[in-house]
Design a protein around this motif. Structure first.
Motif, PDB file in Angstrom:
ATOM      1  N   SER A   1       0.829  -1.190   0.000  1.00 58.18           N
ATOM      2  CA  SER A   1       0.000   0.000   0.000  1.00 58.18           C
ATOM      3  C   SER A   1       0.873   1.253   0.000  1.00 58.18           C
ATOM      4  O   SER A   1       2.030   1.224   0.419  1.00 58.18           O
ATOM      5  CB  SER A   1      -0.915  -0.015   1.222  1.00 58.18           C
ATOM      6  N   PHE A   2       0.302   2.347  -0.454  1.00 57.02           N
ATOM      7  CA  PHE A   2       1.028   3.609  -0.512  1.00 57.02           C
ATOM      8  C   PHE A   2       0.109   4.728  -0.041  1.00 57.02           C
ATOM      9  O   PHE A   2      -1.082   4.518   0.206  1.00 57.02           O
ATOM     10  CB  PHE A   2       1.550   3.869  -1.930  1.00 57.02           C
ATOM     11  N   THR A   3       0.664   5.939   0.080  1.00 57.06           N
ATOM     12  CA  THR A   3      -0.089   7.057   0.641  1.00 57.06           C
ATOM     13  C   THR A   3      -0.255   8.154  -0.403  1.00 57.06           C
ATOM     14  O   THR A   3       0.708   8.541  -1.076  1.00 57.06           O
ATOM     15  CB  THR A   3       0.628   7.622   1.880  1.00 57.06           C
ATOM     16  N   VAL A   4      -1.488   8.655  -0.512  1.00 56.41           N
ATOM     17  CA  VAL A   4      -1.837   9.689  -1.488  1.00 56.41           C
ATOM     18  C   VAL A   4      -2.365  10.906  -0.738  1.00 56.41           C
ATOM     19  O   VAL A   4      -3.256  10.782   0.109  1.00 56.41           O
ATOM     20  CB  VAL A   4      -2.918   9.175  -2.461  1.00 56.41           C
ATOM     21  N   ALA A   5      -1.812  12.080  -1.017  1.00 58.21           N
ATOM     22  CA  ALA A   5      -2.306  13.328  -0.436  1.00 58.21           C
ATOM     23  C   ALA A   5      -3.052  14.100  -1.511  1.00 58.21           C
ATOM     24  O   ALA A   5      -2.542  14.297  -2.618  1.00 58.21           O
ATOM     25  CB  ALA A   5      -1.149  14.160   0.111  1.00 58.21           C
ATOM     26  N   VAL A   6      -4.292  14.532  -1.208  1.00 57.86           N
ATOM     27  CA  VAL A   6      -5.100  15.324  -2.139  1.00 57.86           C
ATOM     28  C   VAL A   6      -4.886  16.789  -1.792  1.00 57.86           C
ATOM     29  O   VAL A   6      -5.241  17.235  -0.695  1.00 57.86           O
ATOM     30  CB  VAL A   6      -6.586  14.946  -2.052  1.00 57.86           C
ATOM     31  N   ILE A   7      -4.306  17.547  -2.736  1.00 58.82           N
ATOM     32  CA  ILE A   7      -3.858  18.913  -2.462  1.00 58.82           C
ATOM     33  C   ILE A   7      -4.398  19.846  -3.548  1.00 58.82           C
ATOM     34  O   ILE A   7      -4.546  19.457  -4.713  1.00 58.82           O
ATOM     35  CB  ILE A   7      -2.312  18.954  -2.410  1.00 58.82           C
ATOM     36  N   GLY A   8      -4.684  21.067  -3.168  1.00 55.98           N
ATOM     37  CA  GLY A   8      -5.159  22.072  -4.125  1.00 55.98           C
ATOM     38  C   GLY A   8      -5.671  23.291  -3.403  1.00 55.98           C
ATOM     39  O   GLY A   8      -5.789  23.302  -2.170  1.00 55.98           O
TER      40      GLY A   8
END
Length: 458
Positions: free
Chosen positions: A2-9
């Motif tokens: 598994s990996f980590t995703v950051a939602v940015i904007g």
């Protein structure tokens, strides 16, 4: 792996909507008002067979040092630091703005892999904005509609290469999936919610327990909007720690966004097992505190009272006596609620909080034997018989515990409708004293005894 995703904007481009879409649950608050999200929220995301940890963040914004915007920005930067890949979201209908270009440059310098996500592309209306996003120099933009679930196939293909990575973010291994947590009931984490009025120090207390600045804090009232859940371990015990928005009197809640925050807090209470009610020691136990405590009791949750800011309280001995006396009079249905005096700012007294939490959690889960209950019932009926109804005495035949969490009992009586509320309260008090069920709600249901003789053949 598994990996980590950051939602940015930037604010109001649909980050929380995408977070909810990826997690499959309406966890994050969503509204048209810009800047709804403040604290970073984590969840288990999934697209088809691709699983990953996803972090929702506050909208990228600029502000003076030590301002609320600057503190929100620090939370977003921490999320980026923990992530393996960033989803940089833009509003394709608006197109690329100067703020998008500014933050794209910052992301480029951060050295993290970035996928540009052009949101609000349903029906092809955002295609011009998606094409504009090529100018950001961050690769091919992925067209999606977070609200309608469009474009997830393309997002899957963009994220798939990161599934084989070992996780370069500082957060380490991803949080366990919900299926793994539920595999064995005994291994489930304790659901612990921290609630209270605005600005009493809930987020500061959570940060002190975690040992890091996980939650956004400051002098402003009402900073926390979402109910933020964090996995934590204390003395070998797994805990799901939930920080919540402050609860004001219902008459004062007029704005839609605050109503959404209150609803999120109430949901946190419903799904919690133990609730820590934080009270401001400089103000004492107020009417709103008692209203919140009654709400917790009505939901059947175990309750612990944390008197925060004890380091600046005046006349502490008298205040503690007043609080305990008021609890005795105003919350008789949960007599014996633990009261822990502490300072979230300095950490003094917090070593007593978790032992109190696990003590009431044990009582909340306690099961009594039917034999002990019926011996107690016989003694109670002899000491104080139920009142007569139409000249006939109400006889208590039998008693058993139907369930725990909270302790719930069923009493079989000859005339169940004739048993007054005052007698049920007497029984609840007797159960509490006889079996040490302090600080937890106790429920008693009365059923009619069957007149059928089981020894008579049909």
């Amino acid at each position: 792996m598994s990996f980590t995703v950051a939602v940015i904007g930037r604010p109001n481009v649909g980050k929380s909507t995408l977070f909810n879409r990826l997690t499959g649950r309406r966890q994050a608050l969503v509204d048209d008002t810009p800047g709804v999200t403040r604290d970073r929220r984590e969840g288990q995301g999934r697209i088809a067979d691709l699983e990953f940890r996803v972090i929702d963040t506050a909208g990228l914004d600029q502000g003076p040092e030590q301002s609320l915007q600057a503190r929100m920005q620090a939370q977003t930067e921490r999320a980026l630091k923990d992530a393996d890949v960033a989803l940089f979201m833009i509003d394709a209908r608006t197109g690329v703005t100067g703020m998008d270009e500014h933050f794209a440059d910052r992301l480029r310098r951060a050295g993290k892999p970035v996928i540009v996500v052009a949101n609000k592309c349903e029906g092809g209306k955002g295609e011009p904005g998606r094409l504009e996003a090529y100018a950001l120099g961050l690769g091919d933009p992925v067209a999606v509609s977070a609200e309608h679930g469009e474009g997830l196939n393309e997002l899957y293909e963009a994220l798939k290469p990161f599934a084989g990575s070992m996780g370069t973010g500082e957060a380490g291994a991803a949080a366990p999936a919900e299926e793994e947590i539920a595999a064995e009931d005994a291994a489930r984490p304790l659901q612990l919610a921290v609630i209270g009025r605005p600005n009493v120090g809930k987020s500061t207390l959570v940060n002190r327990l975690l040992g890091e600045e996980r939650m956004l804090t400051g002098p402003e009232a009402g900073i926390t909007r979402d109910a933020i859940s964090v996995q934590w371990t204390w003395n070998g015990h797994d805990i799901q720690l939930i920080d919540t928005a402050g609860l004001r009197r219902k008459a004062r809640v007029t704005e839609k966004l605050e109503s959404l925050s209150v609803g999120d807090t109430l949901n946190a209470v419903r799904f919690a097992e133990v609730v820590v009610l934080v009270v401001d020691a400089t103000l004492g136990l107020e009417k709103q505190d008692l209203s919140i405590a009654r709400l917790v009791v009505e939901e059947g949750r175990a309750l612990v009272l944390a008197i925060n800011k004890w380091d600046v309280a005046k006349d502490r001995k008298q205040m503690l006596e007043d609080i305990e006396e008021r609890l005795e009079w105003s919350l008789p249905q949960v007599r014996g609620v633990p009261v822990v005096t502490c300072s979230a700012l300095t950490g003094k007294g917090l070593e007593k909080l978790l032992p109190a939490v696990f003590r009431v959690y044990g009582l909340w889960n306690r099961r009594l034997t039917t034999g002990d209950l019926n011996r107690w019932l016989a003694a109670v009926e002899d000491a104080h018989p139920p009142p007569t109804v139409k000249g006939r005495r109400v006889r208590l035949r039998y008693m058993t515990q139907a369930k725990t969490r909270p302790p719930t009992f069923v009493v079989f009586a000859s005339q169940p409708t004739g048993l007054p509320e005052s007698y049920l309260r007497y029984m609840v008090g007797g159960l509490r004293d006889a079996f040490g069920l302090q600080a937890v709600p106790i429920r008693i249901h009365v059923r009619k005894t069957s007149k059928k003789n089981p020894y008579v053949r049909e």
